[in-house]
Design an enzyme around this catalytic site. Structure first.
Site, PDB file in Angstrom:
ATOM      1  N   ARG A  51       0.854  -1.203   0.000  1.00  0.00           N
ATOM      2  CA  ARG A  51       0.000   0.000   0.000  1.00  0.00           C
ATOM      3  C   ARG A  51       0.883   1.244   0.000  1.00  0.00           C
ATOM      4  NH1 ARG A  51      -1.597   1.978   4.518  1.00  0.00           N
ATOM      5  NH2 ARG A  51      -2.220   0.014   5.482  1.00  0.00           N
ATOM      6  N   ASP A 175      -7.407  18.582 -14.550  1.00  0.00           N
ATOM      7  CA  ASP A 175      -7.670  17.243 -15.077  1.00  0.00           C
ATOM      8  C   ASP A 175      -7.197  17.238 -16.534  1.00  0.00           C
ATOM      9  OD1 ASP A 175      -8.865  15.004 -16.310  1.00  0.00           O
ATOM     10  OD2 ASP A 175     -10.547  14.993 -14.899  1.00  0.00           O
ATOM     11  N   LYS A 200      -8.281   6.018 -19.630  1.00  0.00           N
ATOM     12  CA  LYS A 200      -8.585   6.490 -20.971  1.00  0.00           C
ATOM     13  C   LYS A 200      -7.351   6.365 -21.883  1.00  0.00           C
ATOM     14  CE  LYS A 200     -12.438   7.046 -19.047  1.00  0.00           C
ATOM     15  NZ  LYS A 200     -12.645   8.005 -18.001  1.00  0.00           N
TER      16      LYS A 200
HETATM   17  C1  LIG Z   1     -12.257  13.874 -17.651  1.00  0.00           C
HETATM   18  C2  LIG Z   1     -12.446  12.735 -16.688  1.00  0.00           C
HETATM   19  N1  LIG Z   1     -11.940  12.827 -15.452  1.00  0.00           N
HETATM   20  C3  LIG Z   1     -12.079  11.823 -14.554  1.00  0.00           C
HETATM   21  C4  LIG Z   1     -12.774  10.670 -14.857  1.00  0.00           C
HETATM   22  C5  LIG Z   1     -12.919   9.574 -13.826  1.00  0.00           C
HETATM   23  O1  LIG Z   1     -12.024   8.548 -14.069  1.00  0.00           O
HETATM   24  P1  LIG Z   1     -12.258   6.988 -13.692  1.00  0.00           P
HETATM   25  O2  LIG Z   1     -13.470   6.543 -14.429  1.00  0.00           O
HETATM   26  O3  LIG Z   1     -10.999   6.338 -14.112  1.00  0.00           O
HETATM   27  O4  LIG Z   1     -12.483   6.948 -12.200  1.00  0.00           O
HETATM   28  C6  LIG Z   1     -13.304  10.528 -16.146  1.00  0.00           C
HETATM   29  C7  LIG Z   1     -14.045   9.287 -16.504  1.00  0.00           C
HETATM   30  O5  LIG Z   1     -14.736   9.217 -17.471  1.00  0.00           O
HETATM   31  C8  LIG Z   1     -13.135  11.587 -17.086  1.00  0.00           C
HETATM   32  O6  LIG Z   1     -13.637  11.499 -18.327  1.00  0.00           O
END
Ligand SMILES: Cc1ncc(COP(=O)(O)O)c(C=O)c1O
Length: 394
Positions: A51, A175, A200
């Site tokens: 962890r 993000d 993604k």
């Molecule tokens: C722009 C964006 N940020 C965060 C997330 C969340 O990620 P996760 O599904 O891997 O938890 C997503 C998921 O679709 C996303 O498109």
């Protein structure tokens, strides 16, 4: 050999970490060990419990830190685990300014979880920097951005936003899921934490759920590593390996998908049945110039609006190549319906205020031949138009 001056495509494959030193294996081994034997009673080795740290995960964490140009990379069990953990740097009584068209899961965490811990928020239109300045309160500690935003591809002026954040002693979290370090480097511009749903483009094969965070400085890196270890939502060794492999081909995959996305955006833009196309690489997109200054590509995701829900449904029913699914950023093209998928967590009124209407579809372009994708869209739009009772075609 120093990798410092190499292009990102080269760093994706080699970078600081180079296979394994004992045998020369070109891939980092998967260390399936929850615990590690300690040779000394007094002094422990670099790993004690997975962890807190695992060699496979560490290779991934070093890799993303290098790609984003930060001090610490941290790997989490999902994008939401990375985002939630970063937001746990806030304390009760703090306030966060968040882009109003933030990913639905982040919206849910901020509005339903942080709120219970007395961490307040304001959702603002980050394309309007006056709105950002007006939303800042004495207790604002973080500004949270997503550019391009999901699914309407709004562009935030990152240098302008960072100026406001610095003047108000706020941290900025970005993000970077849609652009990846291949196309956009928020830390270089002055952001404090970059976050990824590595589920993604970074992994790229729809086979892993993962999240990554990279911090700009040592102090923040140590604080986030403390939260990672305390909260415990770490990425396992096998998924870390899968993600490391995916990252190696990011350049080849994303460059091809982005070129195709540009062609598809132009095709849709010229089609009379399409009401609107959202793609930051299209000169007609309101954020086009701004995006070009802070990113090197429009990326591989676009959204488009059909007249209504029935037309969107008919299009989805008739399209043959893409999968119809939640998610994006994979070798297979993915068509999704934000209203009931990525933004299902958002109330209808909130959704519609953000342009996520019932006719909106999002398309993540994969690696299929682009002419095949356009031909498929063409026949599906024709069929949708007939079903929606429209007769004239573009
Ligand atoms: C722009 C964006 N940020 C965060 C997330 C969340 O990620 P996760 O599904 O891997 O938890 C997503 C998921 O679709 C996303 O498109």
């Amino acid at each position: 050999m120093s990798q410092h001056n190499n292009h990102l495509e080269t760093k994706l494959i080699h970078g600081a970490q180079r296979g394994e030193t004992q045998t020369g294996a070109v891939n980092v081994p998967i260390y399936l060990s929850s615990t590690f034997h300690q040779n000394s009673f007094e002094e422990f080795g670099p790993f004690d419990y997975s962890r807190s740290g695992n060699p496979t995960r560490q290779a991934l964490e070093e890799k993303i830190a290098e790609l984003e140009g930060g001090t610490h990379g941290l790997a989490f069990a999902s994008g939401m685990a990375a985002i939630s953990s970063a937001l746990l740097l806030l304390s009760a009584g703090d306030h966060v300014v968040v882009t109003k068209d933030v990913y639905g899961g982040t919206f849910r965490f901020v509005s339903e979880v942080l709120k219970r811990f007395n961490i307040d928020h304001t959702f603002v239109d980050l394309t309007d920097l006056n709105e950002v300045s007006n939303a800042i309160k004495p207790n604002t500690k973080v500004i949270y951005a997503e550019t391009p935003s999901n699914p309407c591809m709004n562009i935030t002026d990152l240098p302008g936003l960072l100026k406001i954040a610095k003047a108000n002693n706020c941290l900025t979290f970005v993000d970077n899921t849609f652009m990846t370090p291949l196309y956009q480097n928020p830390l270089d511009l002055g952001a404090d934490i970059v976050l990824h749903s590595a589920t993604k483009f970074l992994s790229g094969h729809s086979d892993v759920i993962a999240g990554l965070a990279v911090t700009r400085n040592q102090e923040l890196g140590e604080k986030l590593a403390f939260i990672q270890n305390s909260f415990g939502s770490i990425l396992g060794a096998q998924d870390s390996y899968v993600l490391l492999q995916g990252i190696k081909t990011l350049g080849a995959r994303l460059n091809q998908s982005s070129n195709s996305a540009g062609r598809i955006a132009e095709y849709l833009n010229a089609h009379s049945f399409i009401e609107e196309v959202y793609y930051p690489g299209l000169p007609s997109n309101p954020g086009y110039e701004l995006h070009k200054e802070q990113s090197t590509s429009g990326g591989a995701v676009l959204s488009f609006r059909l007249p209504n829900k029935a037309a969107a449904k008919a299009f989805v029913d008739h399209v043959r190549i893409p999968v119809f699914a939640v998610s994006l950023g994979a070798v297979e093209s993915i068509l999704s319906y934000p209203a009931t998928m990525s933004h299902a967590a958002m109330p209808k009124e909130e959704r519609e205020l953000r342009g996520i209407t019932d006719g909106l579809l999002r398309f993540s372009v994969g690696l299929e031949n682009v002419d095949d994708l356009i031909a498929d869209f063409d026949q599906a739009l024709e069929a949708a138009k007939k079903e929606a009772g429209v007769t004239s075609v573009s």
